[in-house]
Design an enzyme around this catalytic site. Structure first.
Site, PDB file in Angstrom:
ATOM      1  N   HIS A  81      46.213  36.533  35.559  1.00  0.00           N
ATOM      2  CA  HIS A  81      46.684  36.624  36.945  1.00  0.00           C
ATOM      3  C   HIS A  81      47.103  38.066  37.270  1.00  0.00           C
ATOM      4  O   HIS A  81      46.686  38.631  38.281  1.00  0.00           O
ATOM      5  CB  HIS A  81      47.857  35.660  37.158  1.00  0.00           C
ATOM      6  CG  HIS A  81      48.476  35.744  38.523  1.00  0.00           C
ATOM      7  ND1 HIS A  81      48.486  34.700  39.416  1.00  0.00           N
ATOM      8  CD2 HIS A  81      49.115  36.775  39.152  1.00  0.00           C
ATOM      9  CE1 HIS A  81      49.086  35.085  40.539  1.00  0.00           C
ATOM     10  NE2 HIS A  81      49.488  36.339  40.403  1.00  0.00           N
ATOM     11  N   GLU A  82      47.929  38.651  36.389  1.00  0.00           N
ATOM     12  CA  GLU A  82      48.449  40.001  36.656  1.00  0.00           C
ATOM     13  C   GLU A  82      47.352  41.060  36.566  1.00  0.00           C
ATOM     14  O   GLU A  82      47.306  41.972  37.393  1.00  0.00           O
ATOM     15  CB  GLU A  82      49.588  40.343  35.692  1.00  0.00           C
ATOM     16  CG  GLU A  82      50.818  39.435  35.809  1.00  0.00           C
ATOM     17  CD  GLU A  82      51.339  39.310  37.233  1.00  0.00           C
ATOM     18  OE1 GLU A  82      51.233  40.271  38.004  1.00  0.00           O
ATOM     19  OE2 GLU A  82      51.837  38.219  37.574  1.00  0.00           O
ATOM     20  N   HIS A 113      45.245  41.589  39.578  1.00  0.00           N
ATOM     21  CA  HIS A 113      45.801  42.462  40.623  1.00  0.00           C
ATOM     22  C   HIS A 113      45.297  43.897  40.465  1.00  0.00           C
ATOM     23  O   HIS A 113      45.141  44.619  41.445  1.00  0.00           O
ATOM     24  CB  HIS A 113      47.337  42.473  40.551  1.00  0.00           C
ATOM     25  CG  HIS A 113      47.987  41.284  41.206  1.00  0.00           C
ATOM     26  ND1 HIS A 113      47.846  41.010  42.553  1.00  0.00           N
ATOM     27  CD2 HIS A 113      48.803  40.320  40.715  1.00  0.00           C
ATOM     28  CE1 HIS A 113      48.539  39.919  42.852  1.00  0.00           C
ATOM     29  NE2 HIS A 113      49.132  39.473  41.756  1.00  0.00           N
ATOM     30  N   GLN A 147      51.468  45.555  43.592  1.00  0.00           N
ATOM     31  CA  GLN A 147      52.370  44.712  44.375  1.00  0.00           C
ATOM     32  C   GLN A 147      53.610  45.470  44.858  1.00  0.00           C
ATOM     33  O   GLN A 147      54.362  44.961  45.692  1.00  0.00           O
ATOM     34  CB  GLN A 147      52.812  43.492  43.560  1.00  0.00           C
ATOM     35  CG  GLN A 147      51.654  42.556  43.224  1.00  0.00           C
ATOM     36  CD  GLN A 147      52.135  41.344  42.445  1.00  0.00           C
ATOM     37  OE1 GLN A 147      52.255  41.387  41.240  1.00  0.00           O
ATOM     38  NE2 GLN A 147      52.450  40.264  43.157  1.00  0.00           N
ATOM     39  N   CYS A 204      52.195  33.465  43.572  1.00  0.00           N
ATOM     40  CA  CYS A 204      52.162  34.925  43.476  1.00  0.00           C
ATOM     41  C   CYS A 204      53.206  35.487  44.438  1.00  0.00           C
ATOM     42  O   CYS A 204      53.311  35.023  45.575  1.00  0.00           O
ATOM     43  CB  CYS A 204      50.764  35.420  43.851  1.00  0.00           C
ATOM     44  SG  CYS A 204      50.614  37.219  43.821  1.00  0.00           S
ATOM     45  N   LEU A 205      53.957  36.476  43.983  1.00  0.00           N
ATOM     46  CA  LEU A 205      54.997  37.053  44.838  1.00  0.00           C
ATOM     47  C   LEU A 205      54.403  37.710  46.087  1.00  0.00           C
ATOM     48  O   LEU A 205      55.094  37.853  47.093  1.00  0.00           O
ATOM     49  CB  LEU A 205      55.831  38.069  44.048  1.00  0.00           C
ATOM     50  CG  LEU A 205      56.633  37.476  42.874  1.00  0.00           C
ATOM     51  CD1 LEU A 205      57.312  38.585  42.089  1.00  0.00           C
ATOM     52  CD2 LEU A 205      57.660  36.461  43.368  1.00  0.00           C
ATOM     53  N   GLY A 234      55.713  37.759  36.500  1.00  0.00           N
ATOM     54  CA  GLY A 234      54.891  38.942  36.313  1.00  0.00           C
ATOM     55  C   GLY A 234      54.780  39.751  37.588  1.00  0.00           C
ATOM     56  O   GLY A 234      54.845  39.198  38.693  1.00  0.00           O
TER      57      GLY A 234
HETATM   58 NI    NI Z   1      50.355  37.768  41.663  1.00  0.00          NI
END
Ligand code: NI
Length: 185
Positions: free
Chosen positions: A140-141, A144, A50, A98-99, A45
């Site tokens: 999670h997404e 953000h 991000q 997480c990226l 995701g």
């Molecule tokens: Ni993340």
């Protein structure tokens, strides 16, 4: 086009993202770039903050893990202006990464079932309950978009234990296999 992923310490990750309208410039291209960036980074995701944009756009690709979870085959979805309306039932613990936080993996407790409202890439409205792994990734997404990251859910002790890794990121010295935009010091 593959875009650099903003890492911990970038202020955009702490902003509350804004809803968009269908006339948002080059939206189709932006979404295509987000999927390409996500795939290159081997993630499931990616939220617009991000990649440095404080807007409510999220892409999720669970097809890449469908070998382990066959029910997720073909799950490739775009979420525009998503909002979690309510949560229900049990809380579940599961490890997340997480990226924007390369090298950090921690257990996070989240609701197993959520009621979400969003639009797809054609701006068609959806109102549904989802559960299990899909609900986990959405939470999670969508976090953000509220300026939150998964580490915000950790206990003070766990946070203390990852402090060194976070400081490395704040110095712009994190390492990963994908292109990042780190804080400059
Ligand atoms: Ni993340």
């Amino acid at each position: 086009m593959i875009l650099p992923i903003y890492t911990y310490g970038q202020p955009v990750l702490r902003e509350v993202a804004k809803d968009i309208t269908p006339d948002y410039p080059n939206l189709k291209e932006l979404i295509a770039n987000m999927y390409e960036t996500l795939e290159r980074a081997d993630g499931v995701g990616l939220a617009a903050p991000q990649i440095g944009l404080s807007i409510r756009v999220v892409v999720i690709n669970l097809d890449i893990i469908s070998e382990d979870m066959p029910e997720l085959k073909g799950f490739i979805h775009t979420f525009i202006n998503p909002h979690i309306l309510e949560t229900d039932g049990e809380m579940v613990n599961m490890e997340e990464g997480c990226l924007s936080l390369p090298g950090i993996h921690e257990n996070v407790q989240r609701a197993n079932r959520i009621h979400v409202h969003y639009m797809d890439e054609n701006f068609i409205e959806h109102d549904e309950w989802v559960d299990g792994y899909v609900a986990r990734v959405m939470q999670h997404e969508f976090d953000h978009l509220e300026g939150k990251m998964f580490i915000d859910h950790l206990s003070p002790l766990r946070k203390q234990l990852i402090r060194g890794k976070l400081n490395t990121m704040l110095k712009g010295k994190a390492r990963s296999s994908y292109k990042m935009k780190q804080v400059k010091r």
